[in-house]
Write an enzyme that holds these catalytic residues in place. Structure first.
Site, mmCIF file in Angstrom:
data_model
loop_
_atom_site.group_PDB
_atom_site.id
_atom_site.type_symbol
_atom_site.label_atom_id
_atom_site.label_comp_id
_atom_site.label_asym_id
_atom_site.label_seq_id
_atom_site.Cartn_x
_atom_site.Cartn_y
_atom_site.Cartn_z
ATOM 1 N N PHE A 432 0.963 -1.154 -0.022
ATOM 2 C CA PHE A 432 -0.051 0.019 -0.067
ATOM 3 C C PHE A 432 0.865 1.320 -0.046
ATOM 4 O O PHE A 432 1.850 1.383 0.659
ATOM 5 C CB PHE A 432 -0.944 -0.044 1.232
ATOM 6 C CG PHE A 432 -2.013 -0.833 1.224
ATOM 7 C CD1 PHE A 432 -2.303 -1.825 -0.004
ATOM 8 C CD2 PHE A 432 -3.228 -0.711 1.990
ATOM 9 C CE1 PHE A 432 -3.695 -2.515 0.120
ATOM 10 C CE2 PHE A 432 -4.189 -1.509 2.048
ATOM 11 C CZ PHE A 432 -4.423 -2.265 0.935
ATOM 12 N N LYS A 433 0.560 2.120 -0.781
ATOM 13 C CA LYS A 433 1.357 3.601 -0.758
ATOM 14 C C LYS A 433 0.437 4.611 0.076
ATOM 15 O O LYS A 433 -0.724 5.146 -0.541
ATOM 16 C CB LYS A 433 1.498 4.285 -2.306
ATOM 17 C CG LYS A 433 2.571 5.376 -2.253
ATOM 18 C CD LYS A 433 2.745 5.746 -3.698
ATOM 19 C CE LYS A 433 3.960 6.805 -3.636
ATOM 20 N NZ LYS A 433 3.483 7.986 -2.763
ATOM 21 N N TYR A 434 0.653 4.578 1.216
ATOM 22 C CA TYR A 434 -0.250 5.406 2.005
ATOM 23 C C TYR A 434 0.096 6.885 1.628
ATOM 24 O O TYR A 434 0.974 7.326 1.469
ATOM 25 C CB TYR A 434 0.217 5.135 3.526
ATOM 26 C CG TYR A 434 -0.087 3.745 3.960
ATOM 27 C CD1 TYR A 434 -1.511 3.342 4.459
ATOM 28 C CD2 TYR A 434 0.951 2.673 3.822
ATOM 29 C CE1 TYR A 434 -1.716 2.039 4.808
ATOM 30 C CE2 TYR A 434 0.466 1.316 4.234
ATOM 31 C CZ TYR A 434 -0.524 0.998 4.859
ATOM 32 O OH TYR A 434 -0.777 -0.196 5.222
ATOM 33 N N GLU A 584 -2.841 6.227 -2.094
ATOM 34 C CA GLU A 584 -2.384 6.632 -3.427
ATOM 35 C C GLU A 584 -2.532 5.614 -4.385
ATOM 36 O O GLU A 584 -2.449 5.881 -5.339
ATOM 37 C CB GLU A 584 -1.353 7.465 -3.191
ATOM 38 C CG GLU A 584 -1.267 8.602 -2.244
ATOM 39 C CD GLU A 584 -0.002 9.412 -2.318
ATOM 40 O OE1 GLU A 584 1.059 8.827 -2.343
ATOM 41 O OE2 GLU A 584 -0.036 10.873 -2.112
ATOM 42 N N GLY A 585 -2.122 4.334 -4.133
ATOM 43 C CA GLY A 585 -1.812 3.340 -4.587
ATOM 44 C C GLY A 585 -1.141 2.261 -4.437
ATOM 45 O O GLY A 585 -1.146 1.826 -3.172
#
Length: 774
Positions: A432-434, A584-585
């Protein structure tokens, strides 16, 4: 690269005279600097102007000089020999007190307006000890070093005057060629290595428009109002006249030069040395507590009074942190590596053929960069180079708790399908791109914890809860450096909150009782553990190391959500889950392997293929960019009285330039427009009717007002197009056309990034090429 014995500081060069011959006279630094002998004719003494303050200003400058000298005599440390190795425990101490200053008596000479207006070479010739042959300075370093090593002795020399550095700045400012800038810097650094190595550290900081690393927390704190007040008091200029100068020139150095050009004093101030200027800037930054503002003002006045001609131009820019000569980080590191390699190998270097020499230069530059990215502190870098040379640098400069590491960066991709094509035959993990604040958490052997932002600023005081939870999560006592994302969270249910919630937290002296917005630390890497660097371990081993030493605490201290699979459908579902959880992705990382193009090791300050970002796109085609506002136009109609549109730029890390890429007028609220217009008003000191920075490349686009680059905005658009008007990525795709963004839309301010963290010209060019290949 075979090891070489370093020349000890203070040793003289061996005599070249043959046995039986009379010893040749050793040509001193004064002889070397005599080529541009003073050509000024004596000017009759003239009456003072009606600026009666000038005489008292000089007396004031002398008083400050005496104060500084007495302080230095009382506190000057004993100089360490070069073979002394500083214990690791002492790396966190203040290294600034090594700067020494001259105690020479000031000369009593009349300064006339003609001398003030003279060219800088003429004015600089007053200080004969620092009049460099500037024609030679522009030649190839190997040509330059022949004269250096034949003429210099490195003992009994005086500190270089600041005028020599200011003159070099002027030469550098006259070009935008990186090769020429590196040549000039290399030769000046070589000059110091031979004649005044004690001034090296001060020179490097002054060249790079800084006084200390970000994590030292040293800021000059001299704003436009204080700077203008100092100019008015030193130059006897009215507020309206000074405002006219600001409107005409826009540059703090040019304004100071023009304001002071006709000022006359009874006596010429003592020539400023490089170390004196640097140490005075440090005194300004260290002025705190009661009377701090007055102290800063007085020190600013001292520098302005003591400088003349070109000196005042660059001192003004340094005070306002607006030097911008193009000596950006990579340029300085390249110049340092080349200067030290030539100096350390001066007896053998002429035996190298051209190809071999260039290879040695590249290897030396890579060693210096790798060392600096692990320990990004010029104080330590220069001191270690002086003591150990390039060949032993890596063994003496490695990652350590307490000094933040330049973070590894992720490359961009169009979509999941493109990512899968790039990572075929590689094992990888999707994380996860937090949407939070990237941070490094450092713990030393005594259990002291510090937290640093992605641009290496210490933010420990803002997150006492993170200190607390990191201590709780540690299984057993050891030193470490971990990296993760600090994310606003609702601890009652674990729901992730918007990044804007986190940005409302106070920035200093926060207590646990004050906290209203909770954070969770989502760890994604470990860089140092139990006395050892983990950078060269593959990611899969670094993960194992993390779990061996840390426990997880739900909603407070967790490892990033991750998935290890090559199956496209599973990755697509995981990506959708990340978006649902307000991420974010994905960040996709290679787990193991030795492929240098797809490294699984941690590569400080590199944007490699080992980490790939996959983000949710505004229109499924265009990834967001982080751009810097550098100017604006005045709005019309409903937006009259506000700035609209806003000129945005990408950053060029090779030149330090901000290259205009588009105008943006979408996505802003009325309140944002009001705050923006106030922030960049002409009275704020953050803007000018003339370009504030020499290195803002606006191309054929001319805004009505120019902004000082100081913040980063996230921007999304529809398409990247080739443009004859904009300078962004000029030369990377086409020699005569840059790139622009169609239909840009403002998303948010990136408060976690500084201007030099903005998207680069090469990132923009890569996105354009990927768009063409779709």
């Amino acid at each position: 690269m075979p090891p070489k014995k370093r020349m000890k500081n203070g040793s003289s060069l061996k005599s070249t005279s043959k046995k039986g011959e009379k010893s040749r006279n050793i040509i001193t630094i004064q002889d070397l600097f005599s080529k541009r002998e003073a050509q000024l004719t004596d000017t009759p003494n003239k009456l003072l102007t009606d600026h009666d303050q000038s005489a008292s200003d000089y007396a004031y400058a002398l008083k400050l000089q005496q104060l500084f000298d007495s302080e230095n005599q009382a506190t000057a440390p004993e100089k360490l020999p070069k073979d002394v190795i500083i214990p690791e425990e002492e790396y966190h101490t203040d290294t600034f007190n090594v700067v020494k200053e001259s105690n020479d008596k000031p000369k009593e000479n009349l300064v006339t307006s003609e001398e003030c207006k003279a060219s800088f070479f003429s004015t600089d010739s007053v200080n004969k000890d620092s009049t460099i042959d500037y024609d030679a300075l522009q030649k190839d370093p190997l040509t330059y070093v022949k004269s250096c090593r034949a003429r210099f002795v490195s003992k009994d020399t005086k500190s270089f005057s600041y005028s020599s550095l200011a003159n070099t700045f002027s030469l550098i400012s006259s070009t935008k060629s990186r090769i020429r800038i590196v040549t000039l810097l290399t030769n000046f650094l070589l000059t110091l290595l031979y004649a005044d190595p004690d001034s090296l550290i001060a020179t490097v900081w002054l060249c790079t428009n800084s006084i200390a690393p970000n994590f030292y927390g040293k800021n000059l704190g001299v704003g436009p109002a204080m700077y203008s007040k100092a100019l008015k008091e030193v130059c006897g200029i009215t507020a309206s006249a000074l405002k006219n100068l600001w409107n005409k020139y826009g540059d703090p150095g040019d304004v100071a030069f023009e304001a002071k050009v006709s000022v006359r004093t009874l006596s010429r101030p003592e020539p400023l040395t490089i170390k004196k200027v640097y140490s005075t800037l440090l005194k300004i930054a260290d002025s705190n507590g009661n009377g701090a503002q007055n102290r800063k003002l007085e020190l600013t006045k001292f520098l302005l009074i003591s400088s003349n001609a070109e000196e005042v131009r660059y001192i003004g820019r340094s005070i306002m942190q607006n030097l911008r000569i193009g000596a950006v980080q990579n340029t300085m590191l390249a110049s340092l590596s080349k200067a030290f390699f030539i100096f350390d190998n001066q007896n053998e270097i002429f035996n190298f053929n051209s190809d071999s020499l260039q290879q040695q230069f590249r290897q030396g530059e890579e060693i210096v960069k790798q060392s600096f990215f692990q320990v990004p502190d010029y104080n330590i870098l220069v001191a270690t180079l002086l003591r150990e040379g390039i060949e032993n640098l890596k063994d003496n400069m490695s990652i350590r708790p307490g000094i933040p590491v330049k973070p590894m960066l992720g490359s961009i991709t169009k979509n999941l399908q493109h990512m899968l094509e790039r990572l075929t035959d590689h094992n990888f993990s999707c994380e996860f791109k937090y949407d939070g604040q990237r941070a490094q958490i450092h713990c030393d052997r005594l259990g002291n914890i510090k937290i640093f932002s992605r641009h290496l600023e210490e933010i420990t005081g803002r997150f006492p809860d993170v200190i607390e939870v990191a201590q709780l999560a540690l299984k057993h006592s050891c030193d470490f450096i971990i990296e993760g994302e600090l994310v606003a969270i609702d601890k009652s249910n674990g729901q992730i909150l918007d990044f804007q919630k986190l940005s409302t937290r106070e920035r200093k002296k926060v207590t646990v009782a004050d906290i209203t917005i909770d954070v969770c630390v989502f760890v994604f890497d470990i860089m140092f553990c139990d006395g050892k660097s983990c950078l060269q371990m593959p990611l899969i081993e670094r993960r194992r190391m993390f779990f061996e030493h840390f426990n997880l605490i739900p909603n407070r201290f967790q490892f990033v959500s991750s998935l290890e699979t090559n199956e496209e459908q599973s990755i697509q579902e995981f990506f959708s889950l990340a978006i649902t959880n307000k991420c974010e992705g994905l960040m996709v990382k290679v787990l193991n392997g030795t492929n240098s193009k797809f490294p699984s090791t941690y590569e400080p300050d590199k944007r490699g293929e080992g980490w790939i970002k996959v983000k949710q796109d505004y229109d499924d085609e265009f990834e967001s960019l982080d751009l810097v506002p550098i100017g604006a136009w005045y709005g019309n109609g409903r937006k009259a009285g506000w700035f609209s549109p806003i000129l945005l730029a990408v950053y060029n890390p090779d030149t330090g330039a901000y290259e205009a890429v588009c105008k943006c007028m979408s996505g802003f609220s009325d309140q944002f427009y009001k705050e923006l217009t106030q922030k960049y008003s002409l009275e704020s000191g953050n803007s000018s009717l003339k370009p504030i920075y020499n290195f803002c490349e606006t191309g054929k686009v001319t805004p009505q007002i120019y902004f000082a680059p100081q913040e980063v905005w996230e921007i999304k658009g529809a398409q990247i197009t080739s443009s004859p008007a904009y300078k962004a990525a000029l030369g990377l795709i086409q020699d005569d056309r840059g790139l622009s963004i169609r239909f840009p839309r403002f998303i948010r301010v990136r408060s976690d990034k500084g201007p030099e963290d903005a998207s680069t010209n090469s990132i923009l060019a890569d996105m354009y090429m990927k768009q063409l290949n779709t």
